[in-house]
Design a protein around this motif. Structure first.
Motif, PDB file in Angstrom:
ATOM      1  N   TYR A  61      -5.523   2.782  -3.101  1.00  0.00           N
ATOM      2  CA  TYR A  61      -4.149   2.967  -2.630  1.00  0.00           C
ATOM      3  C   TYR A  61      -3.507   1.640  -2.223  1.00  0.00           C
ATOM      4  CZ  TYR A  61      -5.544   7.771  -2.855  1.00  0.00           C
ATOM      5  OH  TYR A  61      -5.993   8.976  -3.326  1.00  0.00           O
ATOM      6  N   VAL A  62      -4.268   0.564  -2.437  1.00  0.00           N
ATOM      7  CA  VAL A  62      -3.739  -0.760  -2.119  1.00  0.00           C
ATOM      8  C   VAL A  62      -3.433  -1.476  -3.431  1.00  0.00           C
ATOM      9  CG1 VAL A  62      -4.221  -2.932  -0.943  1.00  0.00           C
ATOM     10  CG2 VAL A  62      -5.108  -0.785  -0.020  1.00  0.00           C
ATOM     11  N   PHE A  87       0.835  -1.203   0.000  1.00  0.00           N
ATOM     12  CA  PHE A  87       0.000   0.000   0.000  1.00  0.00           C
ATOM     13  C   PHE A  87       0.863   1.244   0.000  1.00  0.00           C
ATOM     14  CE2 PHE A  87       0.473   0.865   4.565  1.00  0.00           C
ATOM     15  CZ  PHE A  87       0.893  -0.373   5.022  1.00  0.00           C
ATOM     16  N   LEU A  88       0.306   2.308  -0.550  1.00  0.00           N
ATOM     17  CA  LEU A  88       1.056   3.556  -0.702  1.00  0.00           C
ATOM     18  C   LEU A  88       1.264   4.222   0.650  1.00  0.00           C
ATOM     19  CD1 LEU A  88      -0.380   5.379  -3.839  1.00  0.00           C
ATOM     20  CD2 LEU A  88       1.834   4.313  -3.584  1.00  0.00           C
ATOM     21  N   GLY A 147       4.466   7.589  -5.045  1.00  0.00           N
ATOM     22  CA  GLY A 147       4.643   6.231  -5.546  1.00  0.00           C
ATOM     23  C   GLY A 147       5.434   5.314  -4.622  1.00  0.00           C
ATOM     24  N   TYR A 148       5.584   5.698  -3.367  1.00  0.00           N
ATOM     25  CA  TYR A 148       6.285   4.837  -2.425  1.00  0.00           C
ATOM     26  C   TYR A 148       5.284   3.894  -1.752  1.00  0.00           C
ATOM     27  CZ  TYR A 148      10.317   7.870  -2.979  1.00  0.00           C
ATOM     28  OH  TYR A 148      11.364   8.557  -3.494  1.00  0.00           O
ATOM     29  N   LEU A 149       5.647   2.611  -1.755  1.00  0.00           N
ATOM     30  CA  LEU A 149       4.776   1.612  -1.155  1.00  0.00           C
ATOM     31  C   LEU A 149       5.537   0.853  -0.084  1.00  0.00           C
ATOM     32  CD1 LEU A 149       4.254   0.474  -4.616  1.00  0.00           C
ATOM     33  CD2 LEU A 149       2.204   0.276  -3.311  1.00  0.00           C
TER      34      LEU A 149
END
Lengths: 366, 191
Positions: free
Chosen positions: A359-360, A170-171, A176-178
């Motif tokens: 966002y997942v 998830f973000l 764009g970092y997960l």
């Protein structure tokens, strides 16, 4: 003396080509004649500019030659990519059609595979089993995908990567970092993430923390658009036992919701890194977010108990802060910002999930 | 330490317009920039323009003599390109949120501003020289840029003697200086 001669003298003077006698003579002339003095000043400026201009032009032409030479020798990708850019453009144009074709193929294969999986016995003896989902079915499905997709993919030289491991991520930053579980993408050379609409993006590993089983990924794909604000926050504190929780994840190709409760503040055998959840989690849920009813992430789902159904473990969310603090020591990640406020608080579950699911992402590694 | 020295040597080579140094820096950095530009709404052709412009920024910088590289060449080139490309996108109204990339970047605002000013000056000069027409353009270029002597020029351009060539060059120069200083003053009063 005519103007041509004067200019000649001025140029020789500026370039230092005069002998001492001449020079002295000229300097006297310069002192007594303000017009000549002015000419010297002006011409010096002009010649300086001319020289720099000449060097600039020369450097530009060296660059040009270098480019041609390196492109010819194949040491840079230039000429090859000219054609590729066009195909990338075409790919962008038709990817929606391709995606729909892929989805239809995907759903069909998935139904079949789900049935097969459901009927076949589970031979895993490990007591604690990682929730990585084997994506053999996706591999098979990729073979079945419409010829349009394959053709387009071949055109742009994109090899189909046989993804094996899969999970959820998830973000934590709209750029764009997960975060996900480190075990999902262990030893993966290629990583891809897929959102709930089926759009696939390439991702790269930023850093993995095996001791905490957390990995940070960054989506590195031209088609990914920065997402404005993340609707959930990440909890800094441990949650209370019996607090209702819910999870979102990708045990199959669609995002799947499930709910349960926090059953213990520690994890397997008293592990303080994690907490215990009473929830039915499946393979593929690994790395997904665990939300409380305010829409705060309280953990990252990671492992499940194989001997008891409906028991899973999650890494406590405060460790996300720890690893982000560690990452921020590197100036590259200075701008990384965790979402601080949940804006789904007070909404009903349906509304919350609707907002959160974008966002997942499904995470795949090969 | 070794790498640092290597980079220093490369920069010194660059300042001398050394073919090898240019080629090395080019080879080691070009692909990265091409990926950056293509991934952010651009073409290979545009990547080449942006990269070469960044090379000029670096060149001007090392030539100025005051330059101390505080980061790797790669980081510097990347930062300049990123900034230049953002600007270009904005000018073309193709701006989309932000230029994505993972590499480190260092602040390069000042350099780019200086570079743009210089570029404008040089382009002005280029235009002024083109405006002269032949034979003035070739004469001026031969004498002031290629640094040929008046004797060589007279022979090359078919003048009967060096004095004739000098007279012609003088006339051309006067015209060029007139255009140049007119623009120079204009440019300065503007900025």
């Amino acid at each position: 003396m005519d103007d041509i001669q004067i200019l000649n003298l001025v140029e020789r003077y500026i370039r230092g080509e005069m002998n001492p006698d001449e020079r002295l003579h000229f300097e006297n002339l310069r002192k007594s004649n303000p017009e000549i003095d002015q000419l010297v000043v002006e011409h010096t400026l002009f010649l300086q500019q001319m020289n720099r201009f000449g060097e600039w032009k020369k450097f530009k032409s060296s660059l040009h030659d270098t480019h041609l030479r390196l492109a010819e020798q194949g040491k840079i990708n230039s000429s090859k990519l000219k054609g590729k850019a066009k195909i990338v453009y075409l790919w962008n144009r038709y990817k929606r059609v391709a995606a729909i074709a892929a989805m239809i193929a995907g759903v069909t294969t998935l139904t079949v595979t789900a049935l097969v999986n459901f009927l076949s016995p589970n031979a895993d003896n490990a007591r604690l089993q990682e929730l990585s989902r084997d994506i053999q079915n996706i591999k098979r499905q990729q073979n079945v995908q419409g010829s349009e997709v394959n053709n387009l993919k071949n055109k742009i030289n994109q090899q189909t990567i046989p993804f094996k491991a899969g999970g959820t991520g998830f973000l934590i930053d709209g750029k764009g970092y997960l975060v996900t579980n480190a075990h999902i993408i262990r030893n993966s050379k290629n990583i891809a993430v897929i959102n709930n609409k089926g759009d696939q993006f390439k991702a790269v590993l930023v850093k993995e923390y095996f001791d905490k089983d957390i990995a940070v990924l960054k989506i590195d794909d031209e088609n990914f658009k920065t997402m404005a604000s993340i609707p959930y926050s990440i909890s800094k504190t441990a949650s209370e036992v019996a607090e209702p929780i819910f999870i979102l994840g990708y045990p199959r190709n669609d995002v799947v919701y499930n709910e349960g409760y926090l059953s213990a503040k520690t994890g397997f055998n008293g592990d303080t890194l994690s907490c215990q959840l009473g929830i039915a989690a499946n393979r593929g849920n690994s790395g997904g977010p665990v939300f409380n009813h305010d829409g705060e992430v309280i953990g990252i789902l990671s492992t499940k108990e194989t001997e008891a159904e409906g028991v899973a473990f999650a890494i406590q969310s405060k460790y996300i802060y720890e690893i982000i603090d560690d990452l921020k020591k590197d100036t590259v990640y200075h701008t990384l910002k965790l979402p601080v406020k949940s804006n789904v608080r007070g909404l009903d579950k349906k509304q919350q999930v609707k907002k959160l699911q974008d966002y997942v992402f499904m995470v795949k590694g090969d | 330490m070794k790498q640092e020295n290597n980079e220093k040597a490369l920069l010194q080579g660059l300042a001398r317009n050394d073919k090898k140094a240019i080629e090395t820096i080019y080879r080691e950095n070009y692909n990265m920039i091409q990926v950056l530009v293509i991934n952010n709404n651009g073409s290979a052709e545009e990547a080449k323009d942006i990269f070469q412009e960044a090379m000029i920024v670096l060149y001007e910088k090392v030539r100025s003599g005051t330059f101390e590289l505080t980061c790797q060449i790669k980081t510097y080139v990347y930062s300049v390109c990123r900034r230049l490309w953002l600007k270009r996108l904005q000018q073309l109204n193709r701006y989309s949120q932000e230029v994505a990339g993972l590499e480190a970047s260092v602040p390069v605002e000042e350099e780019i501003e200086e570079h743009e000013k210089r570029n404008a000056e040089f382009e002005m000069m280029d235009k002024a020289i083109s405006h002269l027409g032949e034979p003035c353009k070739s004469l001026i270029e031969a004498y002031y840029l290629q640094k040929k002597t008046m004797q060589e020029i007279a022979a090359g351009f078919g003048y009967t003697n060096a004095d004739n060539a000098k007279t012609q060059k003088y006339k051309c120069l006067m015209r060029l200086k007139k255009i140049f200083f007119a623009q120079y003053k204009n440019g300065n009063s503007d900025g």
